[in-house]
Design a protein around this motif. Structure first.
Motif, PDB file in Angstrom:
ATOM      1  N   TRP A  54      37.863  33.839  23.057  1.00 36.85           N
ATOM      2  CA  TRP A  54      38.509  33.283  21.862  1.00 36.85           C
ATOM      3  C   TRP A  54      38.399  31.776  21.951  1.00 36.85           C
ATOM      4  O   TRP A  54      38.933  31.155  22.871  1.00 36.85           O
ATOM      5  N   LYS A  58      43.612  32.330  19.282  1.00 31.49           N
ATOM      6  CA  LYS A  58      43.869  33.618  19.939  1.00 31.49           C
ATOM      7  C   LYS A  58      45.273  34.145  19.622  1.00 31.49           C
ATOM      8  O   LYS A  58      45.467  35.351  19.469  1.00 31.49           O
ATOM      9  N   SER A  59      46.242  33.264  19.477  1.00 30.52           N
ATOM     10  CA  SER A  59      47.622  33.692  19.206  1.00 30.52           C
ATOM     11  C   SER A  59      47.775  34.323  17.820  1.00 30.52           C
ATOM     12  O   SER A  59      48.773  34.998  17.548  1.00 30.52           O
ATOM     13  N   LEU A  60      46.792  34.134  16.953  1.00 30.91           N
ATOM     14  CA  LEU A  60      46.830  34.716  15.609  1.00 30.91           C
ATOM     15  C   LEU A  60      46.206  36.106  15.553  1.00 30.91           C
ATOM     16  O   LEU A  60      46.250  36.762  14.519  1.00 30.91           O
ATOM     17  N   LYS A  62      46.001  39.970  16.230  1.00 25.35           N
ATOM     18  CA  LYS A  62      46.880  41.112  16.470  1.00 25.35           C
ATOM     19  C   LYS A  62      46.023  42.371  16.449  1.00 25.35           C
ATOM     20  O   LYS A  62      45.046  42.448  15.714  1.00 25.35           O
ATOM     21  N   CYS A  76      43.171  38.919  11.998  1.00 31.77           N
ATOM     22  CA  CYS A  76      43.856  37.629  11.940  1.00 31.77           C
ATOM     23  C   CYS A  76      45.172  37.835  11.199  1.00 31.77           C
ATOM     24  O   CYS A  76      45.183  38.368  10.086  1.00 31.77           O
ATOM     25  N   THR A  77      46.279  37.407  11.794  1.00 33.27           N
ATOM     26  CA  THR A  77      47.584  37.573  11.155  1.00 33.27           C
ATOM     27  C   THR A  77      47.787  36.602  10.007  1.00 33.27           C
ATOM     28  O   THR A  77      48.716  36.773   9.223  1.00 33.27           O
TER      29      THR A  77
END
Length: 134
Positions: A54, A58-60, A62, A76-77
């Motif tokens: 990533w 990366k935190s987006l 899910k 992607c959130t």
């Protein structure tokens, strides 16, 4: 098809790189892929021995999986775009998420018994290069 492949989501907040060789490019017509894409099929490249990195966002990312199935969808959130996921078969990359279109044609159609009724002989309908005017 081997090398480094870069991709991103629609809002471009998530970016990734996959390094390895694609050993299959499949159009899956199963009911889960139809629901997950909102279309007739999913178009995925399979990388059995590759590395996914990533590059941003990366935190987006899910993952959603359907219990008691092998179906897994990463997205992607922020914008909902499909993204690569690590699965039993290796890394699965949605072809449309690649920043450059793959240079190979799909290997096969999967789960054609579940094919949407309207997904038949689509090559015979009128085609436009842009949005048609009324």
């Amino acid at each position: 098809m081997e090398g480094e492949f870069k991709g991103s989501c629609l809002c471009t907040q998530v970016k990734y790189s996959v390094v390895g060789a694609a050993h299959g490019f499949y159009l899956c017509h199963c009911q889960y892929c139809q629901k997950g894409t909102g279309s007739a099929h999913a178009a995925n490249l399979f990388f059995p021995n590759a590395r996914l990195t990533w590059l941003q966002g990366k935190s987006l990312v899910k993952c959603f999986s359907i219990p008691n199935t092998r179906h897994l969808k990463a997205f992607c959130t922020c914008c909902g775009s499909p993204l690569p996921s690590v699965q039993e078969v290796g890394i699965v990359v949605p072809a449309g998420s690649l920043d450059e279109a793959p240079t190979i044609i799909p290997s096969a159609h999967l789960f054609v018994a579940s094919r949407a009724d309207w997904d038949n002989q689509l090559e015979k309908i009128v085609a436009f290069d842009t949005l048609p005017t009324q």
